[in-house]
Design a protein around this motif. Sequence first.
Motif, PDB file in Angstrom:
ATOM      1  N   ASN A 158       0.797  -1.236   0.000  1.00  0.00           N
ATOM      2  CA  ASN A 158       0.000   0.000   0.000  1.00  0.00           C
ATOM      3  C   ASN A 158       0.825   1.280   0.000  1.00  0.00           C
ATOM      4  N   LEU A 163       6.999   3.411   2.438  1.00  0.00           N
ATOM      5  CA  LEU A 163       7.380   2.516   3.530  1.00  0.00           C
ATOM      6  C   LEU A 163       8.668   1.749   3.215  1.00  0.00           C
ATOM      7  N   GLU A 253       5.535  -3.576  11.648  1.00  0.00           N
ATOM      8  CA  GLU A 253       4.262  -2.878  11.711  1.00  0.00           C
ATOM      9  C   GLU A 253       3.275  -3.729  10.946  1.00  0.00           C
ATOM     10  N   CYS A 287      -3.144   0.577   7.026  1.00  0.00           N
ATOM     11  CA  CYS A 287      -3.181  -0.075   8.336  1.00  0.00           C
ATOM     12  C   CYS A 287      -3.794   0.862   9.368  1.00  0.00           C
ATOM     13  N   THR A 288      -3.682   2.175   9.136  1.00  0.00           N
ATOM     14  CA  THR A 288      -4.215   3.148  10.085  1.00  0.00           C
ATOM     15  C   THR A 288      -5.636   3.602   9.735  1.00  0.00           C
ATOM     16  N   ALA A 439      -3.510   8.205  11.870  1.00  0.00           N
ATOM     17  CA  ALA A 439      -2.570   8.423  10.768  1.00  0.00           C
ATOM     18  C   ALA A 439      -1.170   8.203  11.297  1.00  0.00           C
ATOM     19  N   GLY A 441       1.647   9.741   9.952  1.00  0.00           N
ATOM     20  CA  GLY A 441       2.462  10.952   9.879  1.00  0.00           C
ATOM     21  C   GLY A 441       2.043  12.017  10.861  1.00  0.00           C
ATOM     22  N   PHE A 447       5.732   5.877  15.732  1.00  0.00           N
ATOM     23  CA  PHE A 447       4.613   5.114  15.172  1.00  0.00           C
ATOM     24  C   PHE A 447       4.780   3.662  15.587  1.00  0.00           C
TER      25      PHE A 447
HETATM   26  O1  G3H Z   1      -0.630   1.234   6.003  1.00  0.00           O
HETATM   27  C1  G3H Z   1       0.097   1.611   6.910  1.00  0.00           C
HETATM   28  C2  G3H Z   1       0.719   2.927   6.882  1.00  0.00           C
HETATM   29  O2  G3H Z   1       1.780   2.981   7.810  1.00  0.00           O
HETATM   30  C3  G3H Z   1      -0.281   4.010   7.125  1.00  0.00           C
HETATM   31  O3  G3H Z   1       0.267   5.240   6.851  1.00  0.00           O
HETATM   32  O4  G3H Z   1      -1.354   6.668   8.111  1.00  0.00           O
HETATM   33  O5  G3H Z   1       0.214   7.654   6.444  1.00  0.00           O
HETATM   34  O6  G3H Z   1      -1.706   6.251   5.696  1.00  0.00           O
HETATM   35  P1  G3H Z   1      -0.698   6.516   6.773  1.00  0.00           P
END
Ligand code: G3H
Length: 478
Positions: A158, A163, A253, A287-288, A439, A441, A447
């Motif tokens: 994703n 990442l 994560e 994931c968030t 989120a 960020g 995190f």
């Molecule tokens: O999918 C997992 C990511 O660490 C979520 O990042 O909160 O910036 O979308 P994000």
Amino acid sequence: DGEAYKYYADGEWKKSSSGKLVPIINPTTRKVHYKVQACTQEEVNKVIETAKIAQKSWAKTPLWKRAELLHKAASILKEYKTPIAESLVKEIAKPAKDAVTEVVRSGDLVSYCAEEGVRILGEGKFLVSDSFPGNDRTKYCLTSKIPLGVVLAIPPFNYPVNLAVSKIAPALIAGNSLVLKPPTQGAVSCLHMVHCFHLAGFPKGLISCVTGKGSEIGDFLTMHPGVSCISFTGGDTGVAISKKAGMIPLQMELGGKDACIVLEDADLDLVAANIIKGGFSYSGQRCTAVKVVLVMESVADALVEKVNKRVAKLTVGPPEENSDITPVVSESSANFIEGLVVDAKQKGATFCQEYKRDGNLIWPLLLDNVRPDMRIAWEEPFGPVLPVIRITSVEEGIHHCNASNFGLQGCVFTKDINKAILIGDAMETGTVQINSAPARGPDHFPFQGIKDSGIGSQGITNSINMMTKIKTTVINLP
Ligand code: G3H
């Protein structure tokens, strides 16, 4: 039939000796769009051997020089944002605008990491022995942070670029070498991103990118004795990796079932806007993402109505057109989501919209009156389907949140800051957001998840620290 990409090792682009290619299916057309090399275990061995050698001299390269190269890579990444974003659109169906944002965010992350590395790796500690009982002032202890060796980075589909760099940049600034194993969907975006590091002029063998089937090289990589640290983002595979990996630092994560607790006094327009952004951006494949709404019964009707009005405005279609909702990453993912929807239907959930699917494209769906006996109350769909559970007390909401096997993030909406803090403290998650959707960020924030959501803490500073080890030198005075 799809363009075939080479893998990256020893500063060169290579074809695998296996002669085999792995197809990458475009989630929108469901046809093969690209192909990548199916690397062999022998090729993995070579890459790790080269990484070990390259790391030795990289660790001796002055910190400011390492930072300079990372800044260069960051600006090249931003310069090539368009072609990288294009491959994100084709491989993972990320809406075009969001794909560009991912690349720009990645460039910023690399630059920030270079600066933070210079700050935190440039200082150490000095201790004297006489502060510990029974000791004279005869020992001086100097501490510094040294690299671990070869870091293995495994990002998810994703955010294949963002990442990946969130692992690559801290590893490199800290003096490690880096082996990247991209996800199949997202591999070409990763190869483009690695090309930017190549153009920046990093030493040969310091960074490599091996593509291939997890079944052939996955365990081989994660259990390889030459690997000194694994940074992984993804799903259940992470649990398996953590059981098989050796005695090395792990950063994981994994999934999440982020709860959104809504109190009676919440600003419902704010909540609705955050549920849309949190639950449906990138079609819920974060994931968030908000994955369950726990709303007080007295305001549930009003909230559901507001959310429904916004769901009706979401555009559904191909990523090239910047649709809000785009096809999910694979057919098996779409089938899994459908399984959760069917289960909820059978058990009596209220469908706020009609369930609609065309190939991998699933229309956004809010499920009201979800109860704990439904699978969707606990499992993460990783799709544009969001359950609402009506609660009659805050305790009930906290209980549901904490009964989950996940503990990534959560959020609480209320105008009463004291209540927000108390509820936030009671939620067993790595992060709690007050009056906003979960989120990761900004990317320098810590995190982390607890329980099945992960091990360790990420964010730029934490990742740099995790990818180093303390070394002490003790000067013994006569
Ligand atoms: O999918 C997992 C990511 O660490 C979520 O990042 O909160 O910036 O979308 P994000």
